[in-house]
Enzyme design. Sequence first.
Site, short mmCIF file in Angstrom:
data_model
loop_
_atom_site.label_atom_id
_atom_site.label_comp_id
_atom_site.label_asym_id
_atom_site.label_seq_id
_atom_site.Cartn_x
_atom_site.Cartn_y
_atom_site.Cartn_z
N TYR A 151 35.51 39.10 45.64
CA TYR A 151 36.63 39.13 46.58
C TYR A 151 37.69 40.08 46.04
O TYR A 151 38.01 40.04 44.85
CB TYR A 151 37.21 37.72 46.74
N ASP A 251 38.10 45.64 39.50
CA ASP A 251 39.14 44.78 40.04
C ASP A 251 39.42 43.69 38.99
O ASP A 251 38.70 42.69 38.92
CB ASP A 251 38.67 44.17 41.37
N LYS A 279 48.26 39.03 39.35
CA LYS A 279 48.38 37.68 38.77
C LYS A 279 49.20 37.66 37.46
O LYS A 279 50.43 37.72 37.50
CB LYS A 279 46.99 37.06 38.61
P1 KE4 Z 1 46.22 38.80 46.24
O1 KE4 Z 1 46.34 39.73 47.44
O2 KE4 Z 1 45.90 37.37 46.66
O3 KE4 Z 1 47.42 38.87 45.31
O4 KE4 Z 1 44.98 39.29 45.36
C1 KE4 Z 1 43.74 39.46 45.97
C2 KE4 Z 1 42.67 39.43 44.89
C3 KE4 Z 1 42.09 40.61 44.51
N1 KE4 Z 1 41.14 40.64 43.55
C4 KE4 Z 1 40.74 39.50 42.93
C5 KE4 Z 1 39.68 39.57 41.87
C6 KE4 Z 1 41.32 38.26 43.28
O5 KE4 Z 1 40.91 37.12 42.66
C7 KE4 Z 1 42.29 38.21 44.29
C8 KE4 Z 1 42.93 36.91 44.75
N2 KE4 Z 1 42.36 35.73 44.23
C9 KE4 Z 1 42.48 34.53 45.03
C10 KE4 Z 1 41.86 33.39 44.27
N3 KE4 Z 1 40.47 33.41 44.31
C11 KE4 Z 1 43.90 34.25 45.39
C12 KE4 Z 1 44.16 32.87 45.92
C13 KE4 Z 1 44.36 32.87 47.42
O6 KE4 Z 1 43.78 33.71 48.12
O7 KE4 Z 1 45.14 31.99 47.87
#
Ligand code: KE4
Length: 443
Positions: A151, A251, A279
Amino acid sequence: MMIPTDNNRHARSNAAFAAACDLMPGGVSSPVRAYRAVGGKPIFVSSGRGCTVRDLDGHDYIDYVLSYGPLILGHVPKPVVAALTRTLGNGTTFGMPTELETELARLVVASVPSVERVRFVNSGTEAVMSAVRLARAATKRDRIIKFTGCYHGHSDSLLVAAGSGATTLGSPSSPGVTAAATSDTLLLPYNDLDAVRICLEDQGEQIAAVLIEPIAGNMGLVPPPPESPEGGYLSGLRALCDRFKCLLIFDEVMTGFRVALGGAQQIYGVKPDITCLGKVIGGGLPCAAYGGRADLMAMVSPQGPVYQAGTLSGNPLAMAAGIATLLILRETDAYDRLETLGQRLETGLRHAAESKAGGQVQIARVGSMLGLFFSDRPVTSYELAVGSRVDRFAVFFSRLLDEGVMLPPSQFETWFLSTAHDEAAIDRTITAAEKALQDAMKI
Ligand code: KE4
């Protein structure tokens, strides 16, 4: 599957959820928080401190969500609060450059092996979306390879068989994403180097980049195969990208500063061309970044023609929280501490699984990232992850909640530890897990 959050033990959370549902889709600001994957109604939090969170009904939980990764020092760590307090008094955002951005950029460049220049954005989604745009501009090619179960945020072209929320919701691609938007996204099985080689042999001259989570954390935790002197998966991707002159994008939104100061690329010894971060980099405030070789980043506006912008990018509060966090990670034994705690938790869970679940549970860990599947074989792919007993995970989750342990409410998320966790919290978790495993194995 009803779980205890539907009784008066969570009366205030339930009332808060009802009110939220009248105003926001699903009552939440991000889908996974709604407990759709585990059933019942979500716990509403009133506060966090150290390694625990407290809900509206006054119940405390040992927290392994940690906001899905950012809180590597736990909730409200004193140095981060002090840095925010100092900065707040001078202003929250200016839309003008500040030296705080330069200071955090210096820490990022000094820490992440492949990053010579960096651009701050506000979310991981933005970081990856921008990295893909840069890769396409730099190679003058359109196609991107991504992997099932990985993701990368919710930008249109990458919301294809994504992990995390999309898998949890059982909708591997989202309505509203046009065929045109995904027509240049190729989806390959994770952890299968031959599939990448065959794809590149077939259409390598159209491929701008291979995009991967170097340690997959959005289908549950599925680490890459270990690197060996003969090579490995990540080094194999690097070699294929070199051979076909496409870029390798790591990523590291989840793994950056999480598994090591230099992220997964430091522990596996593989250098991508572009790295996405998020994060931990913001220390709990909205902040993300993408960075890489100076020649590539020189293409980013205003130095180069690749447009990307953001009102709150590099804002002082996020910079201050990120600086305070990275300085602690760099100048203390934080990673040794996280490894010690991670080993204790993993060992305890393995013992509990052996005694309560006889070979029907698989556990994976990389540093302070941990995952547990209800499966009779090691989970090394998206297919094995989605084929695991998610019904047992739901029971496991809800029993742990009852016992005061808060996991991410989905099989397809990763558990996180912080330096605020201690041996007592780990031991309490293991005791609770023994009961929860026993319950889960009854179905
Ligand atoms: P954000 O747009 O949520 O800040 O990041 C997206 C993203 C991109 N790449 C990786 C590897 C990620 O894990 C994420 C976001 N992770 C999720 C948890 N699996 C965020 C939690 C959520 O979507 O509420």
